[in-house]
Design a protein around this motif. Sequence first.
Motif, PDB file in Angstrom:
ATOM      1  N   LEU A   1      43.971 -80.198  17.984  1.00  0.00           N
ATOM      2  CA  LEU A   1      42.885 -79.526  17.272  1.00  0.00           C
ATOM      3  C   LEU A   1      41.609 -80.348  17.300  1.00  0.00           C
ATOM      4  CD1 LEU A   1      44.913 -78.368  14.147  1.00  0.00           C
ATOM      5  CD2 LEU A   1      44.003 -76.882  15.935  1.00  0.00           C
ATOM      6  N   ALA A   2      41.762 -81.665  17.238  1.00  0.00           N
ATOM      7  CA  ALA A   2      40.595 -82.541  17.241  1.00  0.00           C
ATOM      8  C   ALA A   2      40.116 -82.844  18.653  1.00  0.00           C
ATOM      9  CB  ALA A   2      40.926 -83.843  16.503  1.00  0.00           C
ATOM     10  N   VAL A   3      41.054 -83.093  19.557  1.00  0.00           N
ATOM     11  CA  VAL A   3      40.677 -83.451  20.924  1.00  0.00           C
ATOM     12  C   VAL A   3      39.961 -82.299  21.618  1.00  0.00           C
ATOM     13  CG1 VAL A   3      41.580 -84.129  23.185  1.00  0.00           C
ATOM     14  CG2 VAL A   3      42.541 -85.134  21.103  1.00  0.00           C
ATOM     15  N   TYR A   4      40.408 -81.074  21.344  1.00  0.00           N
ATOM     16  CA  TYR A   4      39.812 -79.891  21.975  1.00  0.00           C
ATOM     17  C   TYR A   4      39.159 -79.000  20.927  1.00  0.00           C
ATOM     18  CZ  TYR A   4      42.664 -81.639  25.744  1.00  0.00           C
ATOM     19  OH  TYR A   4      43.218 -82.447  26.702  1.00  0.00           O
TER      20      TYR A   4
ATOM     21  N   MET B   1      44.501 -84.150  30.486  1.00  0.00           N
ATOM     22  CA  MET B   1      44.176 -83.327  31.647  1.00  0.00           C
ATOM     23  C   MET B   1      43.673 -81.945  31.242  1.00  0.00           C
ATOM     24  SD  MET B   1      47.401 -84.455  34.066  1.00  0.00           S
ATOM     25  CE  MET B   1      47.070 -83.189  35.281  1.00  0.00           C
ATOM     26  N   GLY B   2      43.017 -81.848  30.066  1.00  0.00           N
ATOM     27  CA  GLY B   2      42.462 -80.581  29.611  1.00  0.00           C
ATOM     28  C   GLY B   2      43.474 -79.599  29.080  1.00  0.00           C
TER      29      GLY B   2
ATOM     30  N   ALA C   1      57.689 -69.052  19.217  1.00  0.00           N
ATOM     31  CA  ALA C   1      57.195 -69.236  20.579  1.00  0.00           C
ATOM     32  C   ALA C   1      57.694 -70.578  21.081  1.00  0.00           C
ATOM     33  CB  ALA C   1      55.670 -69.180  20.627  1.00  0.00           C
ATOM     34  N   GLU C   2      58.354 -70.591  22.210  1.00  0.00           N
ATOM     35  CA  GLU C   2      58.935 -71.809  22.754  1.00  0.00           C
ATOM     36  C   GLU C   2      57.854 -72.808  23.159  1.00  0.00           C
ATOM     37  OE1 GLU C   2      61.551 -70.913  25.937  1.00  0.00           O
ATOM     38  OE2 GLU C   2      63.007 -69.860  24.667  1.00  0.00           O
ATOM     39  N   PRO C   3      58.191 -74.104  23.203  1.00  0.00           N
ATOM     40  CA  PRO C   3      57.222 -75.116  23.635  1.00  0.00           C
ATOM     41  C   PRO C   3      56.606 -74.757  24.980  1.00  0.00           C
ATOM     42  CG  PRO C   3      59.152 -76.175  22.705  1.00  0.00           C
ATOM     43  CD  PRO C   3      59.476 -74.711  22.784  1.00  0.00           C
ATOM     44  N   ALA C   4      55.287 -74.874  25.044  1.00  0.00           N
ATOM     45  CA  ALA C   4      54.554 -74.477  26.240  1.00  0.00           C
ATOM     46  C   ALA C   4      53.462 -75.492  26.533  1.00  0.00           C
ATOM     47  CB  ALA C   4      53.955 -73.088  26.064  1.00  0.00           C
ATOM     48  N   LEU C   5      53.003 -75.478  27.776  1.00  0.00           N
ATOM     49  CA  LEU C   5      51.871 -76.291  28.219  1.00  0.00           C
ATOM     50  C   LEU C   5      50.810 -75.336  28.726  1.00  0.00           C
ATOM     51  CD1 LEU C   5      50.585 -79.065  29.114  1.00  0.00           C
ATOM     52  CD2 LEU C   5      51.723 -78.684  31.311  1.00  0.00           C
ATOM     53  N   SER C   6      49.596 -75.449  28.211  1.00  0.00           N
ATOM     54  CA  SER C   6      48.533 -74.555  28.660  1.00  0.00           C
ATOM     55  C   SER C   6      47.181 -75.188  28.374  1.00  0.00           C
ATOM     56  CB  SER C   6      48.628 -73.199  27.948  1.00  0.00           C
ATOM     57  OG  SER C   6      48.191 -73.294  26.605  1.00  0.00           O
TER      58      SER C   6
ATOM     59  N   ASN D   1      55.264 -81.627  35.479  1.00  0.00           N
ATOM     60  CA  ASN D   1      55.787 -82.538  36.490  1.00  0.00           C
ATOM     61  C   ASN D   1      54.743 -83.527  36.976  1.00  0.00           C
ATOM     62  OD1 ASN D   1      58.352 -81.345  36.515  1.00  0.00           O
ATOM     63  ND2 ASN D   1      57.648 -79.750  37.905  1.00  0.00           N
ATOM     64  N   LYS D   2      53.470 -83.226  36.674  1.00  0.00           N
ATOM     65  CA  LYS D   2      52.388 -84.068  37.171  1.00  0.00           C
ATOM     66  C   LYS D   2      51.784 -84.831  36.004  1.00  0.00           C
ATOM     67  CE  LYS D   2      49.459 -82.719  40.383  1.00  0.00           C
ATOM     68  NZ  LYS D   2      48.356 -81.989  41.064  1.00  0.00           N
ATOM     69  N   VAL D   3      51.528 -86.134  36.201  1.00  0.00           N
ATOM     70  CA  VAL D   3      50.989 -86.949  35.121  1.00  0.00           C
ATOM     71  C   VAL D   3      49.523 -87.307  35.327  1.00  0.00           C
ATOM     72  CG1 VAL D   3      53.226 -87.922  34.541  1.00  0.00           C
ATOM     73  CG2 VAL D   3      51.812 -89.088  36.215  1.00  0.00           C
ATOM     74  N   ALA D   4      48.966 -87.056  36.506  1.00  0.00           N
ATOM     75  CA  ALA D   4      47.572 -87.420  36.742  1.00  0.00           C
ATOM     76  C   ALA D   4      46.966 -86.494  37.776  1.00  0.00           C
ATOM     77  CB  ALA D   4      47.469 -88.872  37.209  1.00  0.00           C
ATOM     78  N   LEU D   5      45.671 -86.298  37.675  1.00  0.00           N
ATOM     79  CA  LEU D   5      44.960 -85.508  38.664  1.00  0.00           C
ATOM     80  C   LEU D   5      44.631 -86.365  39.876  1.00  0.00           C
ATOM     81  CD1 LEU D   5      42.368 -83.705  36.346  1.00  0.00           C
ATOM     82  CD2 LEU D   5      44.431 -82.715  37.321  1.00  0.00           C
ATOM     83  N   THR D   6      44.641 -85.770  41.063  1.00  0.00           N
ATOM     84  CA  THR D   6      44.179 -86.473  42.254  1.00  0.00           C
ATOM     85  C   THR D   6      42.659 -86.585  42.204  1.00  0.00           C
ATOM     86  OG1 THR D   6      43.886 -84.460  43.549  1.00  0.00           O
ATOM     87  CG2 THR D   6      46.080 -85.465  43.562  1.00  0.00           C
ATOM     88  N   THR D   7      42.104 -87.415  43.078  1.00  0.00           N
ATOM     89  CA  THR D   7      40.648 -87.559  43.124  1.00  0.00           C
ATOM     90  C   THR D   7      39.984 -86.223  43.400  1.00  0.00           C
ATOM     91  OG1 THR D   7      40.848 -89.844  43.897  1.00  0.00           O
ATOM     92  CG2 THR D   7      38.741 -88.725  44.293  1.00  0.00           C
TER      93      THR D   7
END
Length: 239
Positions: free
Chosen positions: A164-167, A121-122, A141-146, A220-226
């Motif tokens: 590193l490879a995916v982005y 999801m980017g 630095a604590e585990p983060a999502l960004s 908390n979210k695993v997928a983007l809506t349409t």
Amino acid sequence: MSTILAIETSTELASAALLHQGELIARESAGAQTHSDSILPMIQQLLAEAGIPLSRCDALAFGVGPGSFTGVRTACGVVQGLAFGIDRPVVPVVTLEAAAQACRAAHPDVAEVLPILDARMGEVYWARYRAGDDGGWDMLAEPALSAAGQVGTAGKPVACGNGLAVYAAHFTPDFCAGEFAAAYPQFMPHARHVASLGLFHFAQGRALPAQEAQPLYLRNKVALTTAEREQRDALKGAA
């Protein structure tokens, strides 16, 4: 020395490892329909190779996350079930710390590591660690999502992980002159590193009763809506 059984299922690779009498043996499986199909047979193979029953294990370590929702639930559920059966504690190991441990196993002199794992999801999961004098890790630095572009790279740490490879477009190609002292996309969480960290944490008294094992979720979210996917694609087109 304590005997530690470890599993790691937070990524596309499922792995299990057994640390017994100072020797580490491991199994891994990629491409199985589900990690729950492959992890128990791997555990059985490890115990058979070592010639010990599950009850000889002093603790069960597992990759607690962050990572695949299904994967971290699988790891948590498997170790809980096994630990209840033999009345042993569990040792949660953060997957980002396990990735840092993988980096240090290949490069023992590394001092500061920034693991970056693909969160889809980017986005990426990341944290920052400094090698401790006692063989463990100090969390900087604590585990983060960004978003990948928001990862804190100040100070030019050594970076690792598939993010590193995916982005790759978000990170400077010339790592030595850019954000990182060095970059190793191939170093990922694996049960062998969960086992070694599990042994360390167990010796430090950080084990938990099986009923207290909980996955570490940063999203908390695993997928983007349409609609969200359409908005994301529109923004990409405007960029």
